[in-house]
Write a protein that holds these residues in place. Structure first.
Motif, PDB file in Angstrom:
ATOM      1  N   THR A 410       1.695 -12.497  11.773  1.00 14.27           N
ATOM      2  CA  THR A 410       0.983 -11.795  10.712  1.00 14.27           C
ATOM      3  C   THR A 410       1.912 -10.795  10.056  1.00 14.27           C
ATOM      4  O   THR A 410       2.598 -10.024  10.738  1.00 14.27           O
ATOM      5  CB  THR A 410      -0.260 -11.076  11.269  1.00 14.27           C
ATOM      6  OG1 THR A 410      -1.125 -12.039  11.883  1.00 14.27           O
ATOM      7  CG2 THR A 410      -1.019 -10.357  10.168  1.00 14.27           C
ATOM      8  N   LEU A 411       1.924 -10.820   8.724  1.00 13.44           N
ATOM      9  CA  LEU A 411       2.699  -9.865   7.932  1.00 13.44           C
ATOM     10  C   LEU A 411       1.755  -9.201   6.940  1.00 13.44           C
ATOM     11  O   LEU A 411       1.112  -9.881   6.143  1.00 13.44           O
ATOM     12  CB  LEU A 411       3.840 -10.565   7.194  1.00 13.44           C
ATOM     13  CG  LEU A 411       4.631  -9.686   6.223  1.00 13.44           C
ATOM     14  CD1 LEU A 411       5.403  -8.601   6.973  1.00 13.44           C
ATOM     15  CD2 LEU A 411       5.580 -10.526   5.377  1.00 13.44           C
ATOM     16  N   MET A 412       1.676  -7.883   7.007  1.00 11.59           N
ATOM     17  CA  MET A 412       0.814  -7.130   6.111  1.00 11.59           C
ATOM     18  C   MET A 412       1.656  -6.602   4.951  1.00 11.59           C
ATOM     19  O   MET A 412       2.459  -5.685   5.126  1.00 11.59           O
ATOM     20  CB  MET A 412       0.132  -5.996   6.862  1.00 11.59           C
ATOM     21  CG  MET A 412      -0.777  -6.491   7.979  1.00 11.59           C
ATOM     22  SD  MET A 412      -1.508  -5.135   8.918  1.00 11.59           S
ATOM     23  CE  MET A 412      -2.682  -6.034   9.946  1.00 11.59           C
ATOM     24  N   VAL A 413       1.477  -7.204   3.783  1.00 10.51           N
ATOM     25  CA  VAL A 413       2.298  -6.832   2.620  1.00 10.51           C
ATOM     26  C   VAL A 413       1.569  -5.871   1.693  1.00 10.51           C
ATOM     27  O   VAL A 413       2.146  -5.421   0.703  1.00 10.51           O
ATOM     28  CB  VAL A 413       2.728  -8.091   1.819  1.00 10.51           C
ATOM     29  CG1 VAL A 413       3.503  -9.049   2.703  1.00 10.51           C
ATOM     30  CG2 VAL A 413       1.525  -8.787   1.194  1.00 10.51           C
ATOM     31  N   GLY A 414       0.317  -5.564   2.012  1.00  8.21           N
ATOM     32  CA  GLY A 414      -0.456  -4.667   1.158  1.00  8.21           C
ATOM     33  C   GLY A 414      -1.620  -4.101   1.936  1.00  8.21           C
ATOM     34  O   GLY A 414      -1.456  -3.583   3.041  1.00  8.21           O
ATOM     35  N   ALA A 415      -2.825  -4.222   1.375  1.00  6.28           N
ATOM     36  CA  ALA A 415      -4.017  -3.677   2.015  1.00  6.28           C
ATOM     37  C   ALA A 415      -4.476  -4.555   3.176  1.00  6.28           C
ATOM     38  O   ALA A 415      -4.256  -5.764   3.179  1.00  6.28           O
ATOM     39  CB  ALA A 415      -5.140  -3.554   0.988  1.00  6.28           C
ATOM     40  N   SER A 416      -5.123  -3.905   4.136  1.00  3.48           N
ATOM     41  CA  SER A 416      -5.753  -4.619   5.254  1.00  3.48           C
ATOM     42  C   SER A 416      -7.027  -3.860   5.590  1.00  3.48           C
ATOM     43  O   SER A 416      -7.048  -3.001   6.468  1.00  3.48           O
ATOM     44  CB  SER A 416      -4.820  -4.673   6.461  1.00  3.48           C
ATOM     45  OG  SER A 416      -5.428  -5.377   7.525  1.00  3.48           O
ATOM     46  N   TYR A 417      -8.100  -4.189   4.871  1.00  2.92           N
ATOM     47  CA  TYR A 417      -9.342  -3.428   4.988  1.00  2.92           C
ATOM     48  C   TYR A 417     -10.474  -4.288   5.554  1.00  2.92           C
ATOM     49  O   TYR A 417     -10.585  -5.494   5.268  1.00  2.92           O
ATOM     50  CB  TYR A 417      -9.771  -2.885   3.630  1.00  2.92           C
ATOM     51  CG  TYR A 417      -8.872  -1.802   3.071  1.00  2.92           C
ATOM     52  CD1 TYR A 417      -8.379  -0.779   3.882  1.00  2.92           C
ATOM     53  CD2 TYR A 417      -8.527  -1.792   1.717  1.00  2.92           C
ATOM     54  CE1 TYR A 417      -7.565   0.213   3.368  1.00  2.92           C
ATOM     55  CE2 TYR A 417      -7.712  -0.797   1.191  1.00  2.92           C
ATOM     56  CZ  TYR A 417      -7.231   0.203   2.017  1.00  2.92           C
ATOM     57  OH  TYR A 417      -6.429   1.196   1.509  1.00  2.92           O
ATOM     58  N   GLY A 418     -11.343  -3.641   6.330  1.00  2.00           N
ATOM     59  CA  GLY A 418     -12.583  -4.249   6.780  1.00  2.00           C
ATOM     60  C   GLY A 418     -12.382  -5.535   7.556  1.00  2.00           C
ATOM     61  O   GLY A 418     -11.370  -5.756   8.231  1.00  2.00           O
ATOM     62  N   ALA A 419     -13.386  -6.410   7.454  1.00  2.00           N
ATOM     63  CA  ALA A 419     -13.341  -7.677   8.181  1.00  2.00           C
ATOM     64  C   ALA A 419     -12.247  -8.593   7.661  1.00  2.00           C
ATOM     65  O   ALA A 419     -11.902  -9.586   8.320  1.00  2.00           O
ATOM     66  CB  ALA A 419     -14.693  -8.381   8.092  1.00  2.00           C
TER      67      ALA A 419
END
Length: 536
Positions: A410-419
């Motif tokens: 997994t790569l988070m390149v921006g937002a990671s919100y909620g479900a």
């Protein structure tokens, strides 16, 4: 026969646009902040304690790692900023990472004795246990470079209970055929004595290593016995009398050379398929990744621009491109390894959830690892979408993510919100590796949305109780909450609490993921057809 090449992704990125330049400038500023914190971590205990360490004839922790690794081979440090934003030092006084020793990919755990004598704190415990997660799930041998005064006794209530997990992990991994090698350079006391005790092989440095459950003061208090450190736990004693030491090294250099020989004879065999040789680099410039994601994460972006700059030859075979367009799915290769890519192009609707679940099932049937590229605000809400089944469709996607057996990166390149975090294989869903970019934000929802929701709740409660609503007090509470959530959702805060495996420079994404993919292929790569209950 070689597999057919994937079609080359075109790029519509306008590097001359004002938005691109602003995004790049924003990312560069964030990278400078990360670099400053990394410099603090690299400094360890500072010049004074590093100089004292050298005067004692000892090597700093990263020089030890350099001598252990194969020459010119990369070292992927994991959780390098653990402890940021906590009571612990940045970096946690501990180093973990993945490197190659005598041709064998290993997880390396190393105390930094210039930081409070290498004593353990809550952040170093989190960092160590996460590295052991990675070693166990990917079947990577572990090399411990040990020199520690034990637990930070002022923090014992936070350390003692979770600290026992290290010993359970080492012995469980050994039983599963995942070996560990421990080199002891100095003290390894109390619970720390069980690290070499539960390792497959131990190497102690003569006249330096001290391994005992209780040192002279504790023995004196407990039994009245007068004993010196060498009698209790010296390296020569353990080599000649107790049998704890398998090898007695003359000095640190000799100990590390011995460790390399031991690792070389472990007989480790990789269980996953090998990559294609000589993979083609991306056709689009990785330097451009600095400006791909808008500074304002509410501004739409095309995740294909990221994919085009990290995959072999910028190749990508897209799956269902016309259906559920807010979720991009397809196949590619990365450093010669096949991957299924799932990336966000906006909020998730029912169609996106259905498409994502189907694609995950397909990748499991073909034993293809999955790469999740997160930039997600969550699932769509509202009467139309609730009535249309967004809950059951979202549950089907989360079900697929949860029960998928192929390796997840997994790569988070921006937002990671909620479900959305859950549906895109966030930390709770145990991806083999999880990295972020410096602009990453993570929370139950955005700061303004969260403070706004609570404001509406307060306003409704006042109306229901027949009380006047204090607008000024509400505005003050909203501002304070927004500031708090803004701080706690930052990439630095997340990585400081070991919610990820590190904040990386976007330009290094392809190589970081390549090392991670290589690590996952030390274990068997096999999918599943078994999934939990879900509604159609």
């Amino acid at each position: 026969m070689s597999p057919a090449p994937h079609p080359v992704l075109p790029s519509a990125l306008d590097t001359a646009s004002a938005q691109y330049r602003a995004s790049r400038a924003h990312m560069s500023t964030l990278l400078d902040e990360i670099a400053a914190e990394q410099a603090a971590a690299l400094a360890g205990g500072g010049e004074k304690y590093t100089a004292r360490h050298r005067e004692r004839g000892k090597l700093p922790v990263r020089e030890r790692i350099d001598l252990l690794l194969d020459e010119h081979s990369p070292f992927l440090e994991l959780s390098p900023l653990a402890g940021w934003g906590t009571a612990d030092p940045v970096g946690s006084g501990f180093v973990t990472g993945i490197g190659t020793v005598s041709g064998v990919q290993c997880v390396i755990l190393a105390n930094d004795p210039t930081v409070r004598g290498g004593s353990r704190n809550p952040s170093s415990m989190l960092r160590m246990l996460r590295a052991l997660d990675i070693a166990e799930s990917n079947r990577l041998p572990v090399v411990n470079l040990t020199e520690s005064g034990g637990a930070d006794l002022d923090r014992q209530a936070e350390i003692f209970v979770p600290g026992g997990e290290q010993f359970a992990r080492l012995t469980r991994m050994s039983a599963a055929g995942i070996p560990s090698v421990t080199v002891v350079f100095g003290p390894s006391t109390a619970g720390g004595a069980y690290v070499p005790g539960m390792s497959d092989y131990t190497i102690l440095v003569e006249d330096r290593a001290r391994v005992y459950l209780g040192g002279p003061p504790l023995v004196k208090m407990a039994t009245g016995e007068e004993a010196d450190e060498e009698e209790l736990g010296g390296a020569a004693m353990h080599a000649r009398l107790s049998g704890l030491a398998d090898f007695l090294a003359a000095d640190e250099t000799d100990a590390l050379a011995t460790a390399r020989r031991v690792v070389g004879q472990l007989g480790v065999r990789r269980m996953g398929p090998t990559p294609l040789p000589s993979p083609e680099p991306p056709k689009h410039n990785a330097e451009e990744l600095l400006g791909v994601v808008p500074a304002d994460l509410r501004t739409p972006m095309d995740v294909r621009e990221v994919i085009a700059r990290i995959t072999d030859g910028s190749g990508f075979t897209e799956f269902k491109p016309e259906y559920g367009p807010k979720l991009v799915t397809g196949w590619a290769r990365l450093h010669g390894y096949p991957v299924g890519v799932i990336g966000n192009n906006g909020v998730l609707f029912s169609e996106e959830a259905q498409k994502g679940a189907q694609f995950i099932h397909a990748c499991n049937r073909s034993d293809t690892p999955l790469l999740f590229l997160q930039n997600i605000t969550g699932f769509m809400v509202g009467t139309r979408y609730e009535q249309g089944g967004i809950i059951k469709d979202g549950a089907a996607l989360i079900n697929a993510v949860t029960n998928s057996a192929v390796p997840h990166l997994t790569l988070m390149v921006g937002a990671s919100y909620g479900a959305g975090n859950y549906a895109m294989s966030g930390r709770a869903f145990r991806p083999r590796f999880l990295f972020t970019w410096p602009n990453h934000r993570i929370a139950v929802m955005g700061p303004k949305q969260l403070s706004g929701v609570l404001s509406i709740v307060r306003r409704n409660a006042s109306a229901a109780g027949g009380r006047p609503f204090d607008e000024a007090a509400d505005a003050e509470r909203r501002a304070a909450l927004e500031a708090k959530v803004e701080r706690e959702s930052s990439a630095l805060y997340a990585t400081g609490h070991v919610w990820d495996d590190g904040v990386i420079d976007p330009r290094h994404t392809r190589d970081v993921l390549g090392i991670a993919l290589s690590a996952t292929h030390a274990a068997e790569v096999r999918g599943t057809t078994a999934y939990g209950a879900h509604r159609h």
